[in-house]
Scaffold this active site. Structure first.
Site, short mmCIF file in Angstrom:
data_model
loop_
_atom_site.label_atom_id
_atom_site.label_comp_id
_atom_site.label_asym_id
_atom_site.label_seq_id
_atom_site.Cartn_x
_atom_site.Cartn_y
_atom_site.Cartn_z
N ASP A 105 0.97 -0.83 -0.14
CA ASP A 105 0.29 -0.12 0.02
C ASP A 105 1.03 1.28 0.26
OD1 ASP A 105 -3.05 1.36 0.22
OD2 ASP A 105 -3.45 0.61 2.23
N HIS A 106 0.07 2.81 -0.21
CA HIS A 106 1.06 3.40 0.13
C HIS A 106 2.20 3.94 0.57
CE1 HIS A 106 -3.21 5.69 -0.44
NE2 HIS A 106 -3.04 4.47 0.11
N GLU A 170 -1.02 7.16 -7.88
CA GLU A 170 -1.99 7.38 -7.31
C GLU A 170 -1.59 9.33 -7.69
OE1 GLU A 170 -3.69 7.29 -3.53
OE2 GLU A 170 -4.46 9.67 -2.61
N GLY A 264 -12.57 3.57 0.82
CA GLY A 264 -14.46 3.41 0.78
C GLY A 264 -14.90 3.07 1.85
N SER A 265 -14.39 2.84 3.08
CA SER A 265 -15.18 2.67 4.19
C SER A 265 -16.48 3.43 4.23
CB SER A 265 -14.10 3.33 5.35
OG SER A 265 -13.21 2.12 5.44
ZN LIG Z 1 -4.91 4.58 0.63
#
Ligand SMILES: [Zn+2]
Length: 357
Positions: A105-106, A170, A264-265
């Site tokens: 991730d990031h 991103e 998206g939470s």
């Molecule tokens: Zn993220």
């Protein structure tokens, strides 16, 4: 078209088959952040239960946690923990009978060396097995100038592509805690930083698609974490417009960009479906599964309060070993995480769609 893949870790062309099947089928795969074998196994269990393929992902601190918090060389721990986790998945995913994508991730500018070190492990793994250790990595330089962002993505993808590694980039900043751009004040719908420009997506496509496979986390008002309602306005039409611009300019097929939905939470289900219809194949989930684990463990502790204070009850001599055994309450957390993931697979429409045969 119907495709099948062997169960286990999916990389390279197989990863492209997996995500194209999702885009064509109008569903997306959950990408679940994990921090240890409990959460990794819960994700694979949930995928098997839902007959879905799945993306298992590590933040740098999740990887570090996997190695152990006491290691003093934090950089080394971030690398080795993530490598250890990847080996765990390689060993076990096939046994769960599903396809698993291993992703990190990031990674901001300071974490580029972390990604490069992991790519080094994939290069060695490729020499030995013909497959990289990971399926893809994210480079999130959205807080930097776009020229720097894209030139670093280009540099890294040139190294990653020959061994079948994919890169997630991103453009535009996802709001919220994880990126440090976030408070209830600055995640509002009017913040231009939170919306990706279609022209930037086109630029990324023209630069990167000739080099190798990349996916794109575009910002359309999405934020990490769960905030008070009303502060976030999702505008999935940004995704639609980006796809249309690339398709027209580059004369490609429908939905040329492979899109990723971060933060998206707590999103409205209708907006999730709309985002999927514009070519989102991956949706990250972290906050909600974290809470699912903690909620269940908390409830267990509350119900069995005395077992967390005494080995043997001082009043009536009841032995509590069967209740305080960490396997019992850790399992409560796993089961609750699986239940939350049932909901994610169903929201994203991936249940029953596993390509593993
Ligand atoms: Zn993220």
């Amino acid at each position: 078209m119907s495709y099948t893949l062997k169960p286990g870790v999916v990389t390279g062309d197989d990863y492209k088959i997996l995500l194209n099947a999702a885009k064509e089928g109008g569903y997306a795969l959950p990408a679940v952040n994990v921090v240890g074998t409990n959460s990794v196994n819960a994700v694979m269990e949930a995928a098997a239960k839902n007959k879905s393929d799945v993306i298992i992902q590590f933040s740098n601190s999740g990887g570090q946690f996997f190695a152990g918090k006491s290691l003093t060389d934090a950089f080394e721990a971030k690398v080795l923990g993530t490598v250890s986790a990847a080996h765990h998945i390689h060993l076990l995913a096939e046994k769960y009978g599903i396809c698993a994508v291993i992703h990190t991730d990031h990674a901001n500018k300071a974490l580029i060396p972390w990604v490069e070190a992991l790519v080094g492990y994939s290069e060695n793994h490729y020499q030995e097995t013909g497959k990289p250790l990971f399926s893809s990595h994210m480079l999130d330089l959205s807080a930097e100038d776009i020229d720097f962002n894209l030139s670093e993505c280009e540099r890294l993808l040139k190294r990653m592509s020959p061994i079948g590694l994919s890169l997630e980039i991103e453009l535009g900043v996802t709001g919220g805690e994880e990126d440090g751009v976030g408070s209830d004040e600055d995640i509002g719908a009017d913040n231009p930083l939170l919306y990706t420009q279609p022209e930037d997506c086109l630029r990324a496509y023209q630069l990167l698609s000739p080099i190798g496979h990349f996916s794109l986390a575009a910002s359309f008002g999405n934020v990490h974490g769960v905030y008070k309602p009303g502060n976030v306005r999702l505008r999935p039409e940004i995704l639609k417009n980006s796809q249309a611009l690339v398709q027209q300019t580059c004369n490609t097929d429908d939905k040329p960009l492979d899109l990723v939905f971060h933060g998206g939470s707590g999103s409205d289900k209708a907006k999730i479906s709309e985002a999927l219809s514009y070519g989102v194949f991956k949706m990250n989930i972290d906050t909600d599964t974290q809470f699912a684990v903690s909620k269940a463990v908390g409830a267990y502790v509350e119900e069995n309060e005395r077992a967390f204070k005494y080995q043997i009850d001082p009043d009536d001599g009841t032995p509590y070993k069967k209740k305080y055994d960490p396997r019992v309450w850790l399992r409560e957390g796993e089961v609750s995480m699986v239940e939350r993931l049932d909901e994610a697979f169903s929201d994203l429409g991936s249940n029953g769609k596993s390509l593993a045969k």
